[in-house]
Write a protein that holds these residues in place. Structure first.
Motif, PDB file in Angstrom:
ATOM      1  N   THR A  81       0.839  -1.201   0.000  1.00  0.00           N
ATOM      2  CA  THR A  81       0.000   0.000   0.000  1.00  0.00           C
ATOM      3  C   THR A  81       0.876   1.253   0.000  1.00  0.00           C
ATOM      4  N   ASP A  82       1.895   1.267   0.865  1.00  0.00           N
ATOM      5  CA  ASP A  82       2.783   2.440   0.907  1.00  0.00           C
ATOM      6  C   ASP A  82       3.514   2.614  -0.422  1.00  0.00           C
ATOM      7  N   LEU A  83       3.887   1.508  -1.042  1.00  0.00           N
ATOM      8  CA  LEU A  83       4.558   1.592  -2.346  1.00  0.00           C
ATOM      9  C   LEU A  83       3.607   2.204  -3.381  1.00  0.00           C
ATOM     10  N   CYS A  84       2.361   1.716  -3.387  1.00  0.00           N
ATOM     11  CA  CYS A  84       1.363   2.198  -4.358  1.00  0.00           C
ATOM     12  C   CYS A  84       1.090   3.691  -4.185  1.00  0.00           C
ATOM     13  N   GLU A  85       1.170   4.163  -2.937  1.00  0.00           N
ATOM     14  CA  GLU A  85       0.773   5.554  -2.665  1.00  0.00           C
ATOM     15  C   GLU A  85       1.955   6.512  -2.587  1.00  0.00           C
ATOM     16  N   HIS A  86       3.169   5.987  -2.660  1.00  0.00           N
ATOM     17  CA  HIS A  86       4.329   6.856  -2.438  1.00  0.00           C
ATOM     18  C   HIS A  86       4.477   7.868  -3.584  1.00  0.00           C
ATOM     19  N   PRO A  87       4.569   9.172  -3.272  1.00  0.00           N
ATOM     20  CA  PRO A  87       4.614  10.182  -4.337  1.00  0.00           C
ATOM     21  C   PRO A  87       5.803  10.022  -5.289  1.00  0.00           C
ATOM     22  N   THR A  88       6.992   9.713  -4.751  1.00  0.00           N
ATOM     23  CA  THR A  88       8.167   9.580  -5.645  1.00  0.00           C
ATOM     24  C   THR A  88       8.027   8.358  -6.543  1.00  0.00           C
ATOM     25  N   VAL A  89       7.506   7.276  -5.977  1.00  0.00           N
ATOM     26  CA  VAL A  89       7.326   6.061  -6.788  1.00  0.00           C
ATOM     27  C   VAL A  89       6.333   6.367  -7.913  1.00  0.00           C
ATOM     28  N   ASN A  90       5.237   7.040  -7.579  1.00  0.00           N
ATOM     29  CA  ASN A  90       4.220   7.365  -8.596  1.00  0.00           C
ATOM     30  C   ASN A  90       4.737   8.338  -9.648  1.00  0.00           C
ATOM     31  N   ARG A  91       5.595   9.261  -9.215  1.00  0.00           N
ATOM     32  CA  ARG A  91       6.109  10.260 -10.177  1.00  0.00           C
ATOM     33  C   ARG A  91       7.205   9.661 -11.071  1.00  0.00           C
ATOM     34  N   ASP A  92       8.159   8.940 -10.446  1.00  0.00           N
ATOM     35  CA  ASP A  92       9.340   8.516 -11.201  1.00  0.00           C
ATOM     36  C   ASP A  92       9.303   7.065 -11.675  1.00  0.00           C
ATOM     37  N   TYR A  93       8.529   6.228 -11.004  1.00  0.00           N
ATOM     38  CA  TYR A  93       8.452   4.810 -11.390  1.00  0.00           C
ATOM     39  C   TYR A  93       6.976   4.381 -11.394  1.00  0.00           C
ATOM     40  N   PRO A  94       6.139   5.037 -12.212  1.00  0.00           N
ATOM     41  CA  PRO A  94       4.697   4.747 -12.144  1.00  0.00           C
ATOM     42  C   PRO A  94       4.357   3.297 -12.478  1.00  0.00           C
ATOM     43  N   GLU A  95       5.186   2.646 -13.307  1.00  0.00           N
ATOM     44  CA  GLU A  95       4.873   1.246 -13.663  1.00  0.00           C
ATOM     45  C   GLU A  95       5.037   0.319 -12.456  1.00  0.00           C
ATOM     46  N   VAL A  96       5.932   0.699 -11.522  1.00  0.00           N
ATOM     47  CA  VAL A  96       6.122  -0.123 -10.324  1.00  0.00           C
ATOM     48  C   VAL A  96       4.889   0.007  -9.425  1.00  0.00           C
ATOM     49  N   ALA A  97       4.415   1.249  -9.254  1.00  0.00           N
ATOM     50  CA  ALA A  97       3.197   1.463  -8.449  1.00  0.00           C
ATOM     51  C   ALA A  97       2.015   0.741  -9.104  1.00  0.00           C
ATOM     52  N   ALA A  98       1.929   0.822 -10.444  1.00  0.00           N
ATOM     53  CA  ALA A  98       0.798   0.188 -11.144  1.00  0.00           C
ATOM     54  C   ALA A  98       0.837  -1.330 -10.982  1.00  0.00           C
ATOM     55  N   ALA A  99       2.026  -1.926 -11.082  1.00  0.00           N
ATOM     56  CA  ALA A  99       2.133  -3.390 -10.917  1.00  0.00           C
ATOM     57  C   ALA A  99       1.752  -3.775  -9.488  1.00  0.00           C
ATOM     58  N   ALA A 100       2.201  -2.988  -8.514  1.00  0.00           N
ATOM     59  CA  ALA A 100       1.889  -3.301  -7.105  1.00  0.00           C
ATOM     60  C   ALA A 100       0.389  -3.221  -6.855  1.00  0.00           C
ATOM     61  N   ARG A 101      -0.276  -2.318  -7.562  1.00  0.00           N
ATOM     62  CA  ARG A 101      -1.731  -2.161  -7.381  1.00  0.00           C
ATOM     63  C   ARG A 101      -2.507  -3.392  -7.848  1.00  0.00           C
ATOM     64  N   THR A 102      -1.881  -4.215  -8.685  1.00  0.00           N
ATOM     65  CA  THR A 102      -2.589  -5.423  -9.169  1.00  0.00           C
ATOM     66  C   THR A 102      -2.431  -6.598  -8.205  1.00  0.00           C
ATOM     67  N   ILE A 103      -1.667  -6.416  -7.137  1.00  0.00           N
ATOM     68  CA  ILE A 103      -1.397  -7.533  -6.217  1.00  0.00           C
ATOM     69  C   ILE A 103      -2.523  -7.683  -5.196  1.00  0.00           C
ATOM     70  N   SER A 104      -3.026  -8.848  -5.075  1.00  0.00           N
ATOM     71  CA  SER A 104      -4.034  -9.258  -4.084  1.00  0.00           C
ATOM     72  C   SER A 104      -5.125  -8.210  -3.852  1.00  0.00           C
ATOM     73  N   THR A 105      -5.396  -7.864  -2.610  1.00  0.00           N
ATOM     74  CA  THR A 105      -6.520  -6.962  -2.300  1.00  0.00           C
ATOM     75  C   THR A 105      -6.003  -5.801  -1.456  1.00  0.00           C
ATOM     76  N   PRO A 106      -6.796  -4.712  -1.327  1.00  0.00           N
ATOM     77  CA  PRO A 106      -6.318  -3.584  -0.507  1.00  0.00           C
ATOM     78  C   PRO A 106      -5.919  -4.007   0.901  1.00  0.00           C
ATOM     79  N   ILE A 107      -6.692  -4.895   1.529  1.00  0.00           N
ATOM     80  CA  ILE A 107      -6.376  -5.290   2.917  1.00  0.00           C
ATOM     81  C   ILE A 107      -5.068  -6.072   2.963  1.00  0.00           C
ATOM     82  N   LEU A 108      -4.891  -6.983   2.011  1.00  0.00           N
ATOM     83  CA  LEU A 108      -3.638  -7.750   1.984  1.00  0.00           C
ATOM     84  C   LEU A 108      -2.452  -6.858   1.632  1.00  0.00           C
ATOM     85  N   ARG A 109      -2.695  -5.826   0.810  1.00  0.00           N
ATOM     86  CA  ARG A 109      -1.591  -4.914   0.474  1.00  0.00           C
ATOM     87  C   ARG A 109      -1.200  -4.055   1.675  1.00  0.00           C
TER      88      ARG A 109
END
Ligand SMILES: Cc1cc2nc3c(=O)[nH]c(=O)nc-3n(C[C@H](O)[C@H](O)[C@H](O)COP(=O)(O)OP(=O)(O)OC[C@H]3O[C@@H](n4cnc5c(N)ncnc54)[C@H](O)[C@@H]3O)c2cc1C
Ligand code: SF4
Length: 330
Positions: A81-109
């Motif tokens: 969850t922190d990875l998905c929401e991290h501003p630097t990750v979203n700005r500079d590595y958006p594909e990493v945040a996007a891939a993490a968002r596909t993992i399991s469910t919000p509670i498990l993340r």
């Protein structure tokens, strides 16, 4: 109800203490982060460590440092969850945040971590079952048995590497820092995986995964596409991760295409990359790359969907990923 077996639980506050505790625990010890993989496995008696050492209170593992200019260092204990929401990750590595968002469910993340995702146990329909189910088939090679039900003549286990971040980390050229009482070492993420469903990591059990290092963002583009049955949540049964390094004029000077969810380790398809390098991202080159992935992909009948269909779907998924990268460059 499935219950956890008894175990001793330690919560160290420093990395030095954590690796010392693991050294003391020996082969019966196991690190745990969010526990979203390890605890279900323990309930199913696939793993039964006597000592479990939590990494959740290690401050060094809970940081994200750097940026796209210098490269990013992600602590292994950072939650998805922190990875998905991290501003630097979203700005500079958006594909990493996007891939993490596909993992399991919000509670498990909220519980699951980046490190745990990179070290996920391999998966198979004949293994991810409770103890009684597995006992009814006399178990299998991966745990407690002596035959592989997927490939009965095989002396190898074909359980599948099923993490969403792994193919992307390998494609972008991430590195990982491992720490033990013997010191620390940093290796390519690509070198961490072994093509064997039982012995699936090139990492000693006493080594703590401390950090994941992403390379500086000097012009490369990347994306990850995932095949799963349910859009809401499901493990990948095919993952396509692509990194392209392009000249200003659009010529591809380097490429990496990695398939996940089809074998015990992520599979780099060099023939597909070779089809792309040296020219622009044109239809013909893209089709050749997709064909090369189709030829190399040989999923077995041990996860969801028909294996032949999963092989065929590699083509459109690679094309879809390349299309997205082409659009991103316009
Ligand atoms: C219903 C469900 C759906 C899921 N769907 C997906 C999905 O779609 N995609 C996907 O990729 N995953 C999925 N998962 C798996 C899991 O939730 C994630 O992979 C998660 O990131 C695992 O992280 P964790 O911290 O919970 O790992 P843990 O369970 O804590 O650990 C996993 C393994 O890594 C080891 N480990 C953990 N941290 C360290 C460390 N720092 N150093 C050394 N060893 C360590 C543990 O010993 C264990 O062997 C799913 C799980 C469930 C239960
Ligand atoms: S691939 Fe074979 S040995 Fe491995 S978990 Fe599945 S049935 Fe067991």
């Amino acid at each position: 109800m499935m219950r956890l077996p008894k175990f001793a639980y330690h919560v160290p506050r420093t990395v030095a203490d954590a690796v010392k505790m693991m050294g003391d625990a020996g082969p019966e010890g196991r690190f745990v982060a969010g526990g979203t993989d390890l605890y279900p496995n323990m309930k199913r008696r696939q793993q039964a460590p006597r000592t479990v050492i939590s990494v959740t209170r290690l401050a060094e593992l809970n940081r994200v440092e750097g940026d796209g200019r210098e490269g990013l260092r992600i602590g292994a204990g950072v939650t998805l969850t922190d990875l998905c929401e991290h501003p630097t990750v979203n700005r500079d590595y958006p594909e990493v945040a996007a891939a993490a968002r596909t993992i399991s469910t919000p509670i498990l993340r909220n519980m699951g971590t980046v490190g745990g995702n990179l070290l996920l146990d391999t998966r198979c329909n004949y293994y991810d079952q409770n103890y009684e189910w597995r006992r009814a088939i006399n178990f299998c090679l991966k745990k407690d048995g002596d035959v592989c039900w997927v490939a009965p003549g095989s002396s190898k286990c074909w359980a599948v590497q099923s993490s969403d971040l792994v193919p992307l980390m390998v494609a972008v050229g991430a590195r990982v820092k491992l720490v033990s009482t013997l010191g620390e070492r940093t290796v390519e993420a690509a070198g961490l995986y072994n093509d064997d469903g039982i012995d699936y990591l090139h990492k000693r059990p006493d080594e703590l995964l401390a950090e994941i290092q992403l390379p500086a963002r000097n012009g490369w583009r990347a994306t990850y596409k995932k095949l799963r049955r349910r859009g809401s949540f499901d493990f990948p049964v095919l993952g396509v991760a692509i990194r392209l390094d392009m000249e200003k004029g659009g010529e591809i000077k380097d490429a990496k295409i990695v398939l996940g969810g089809i074998a015990p380790a992520p599979m780099e398809v060099k023939e597909a990359a070779a089809a792309l390098v040296g020219g622009a991202l044109e239809d013909e080159r893209m089709r050749e790359a997709a064909e090369a992935c189709y030829v190399r992909a040989r999923p077995l009948d041990n996860t969801d969907f028909l294996m032949n269909w999963r092989k065929q779907i590699a083509r459109p998924y690679v094309l879809r990923a390349l299309e997205e990268l082409r659009r991103g460059g316009e």
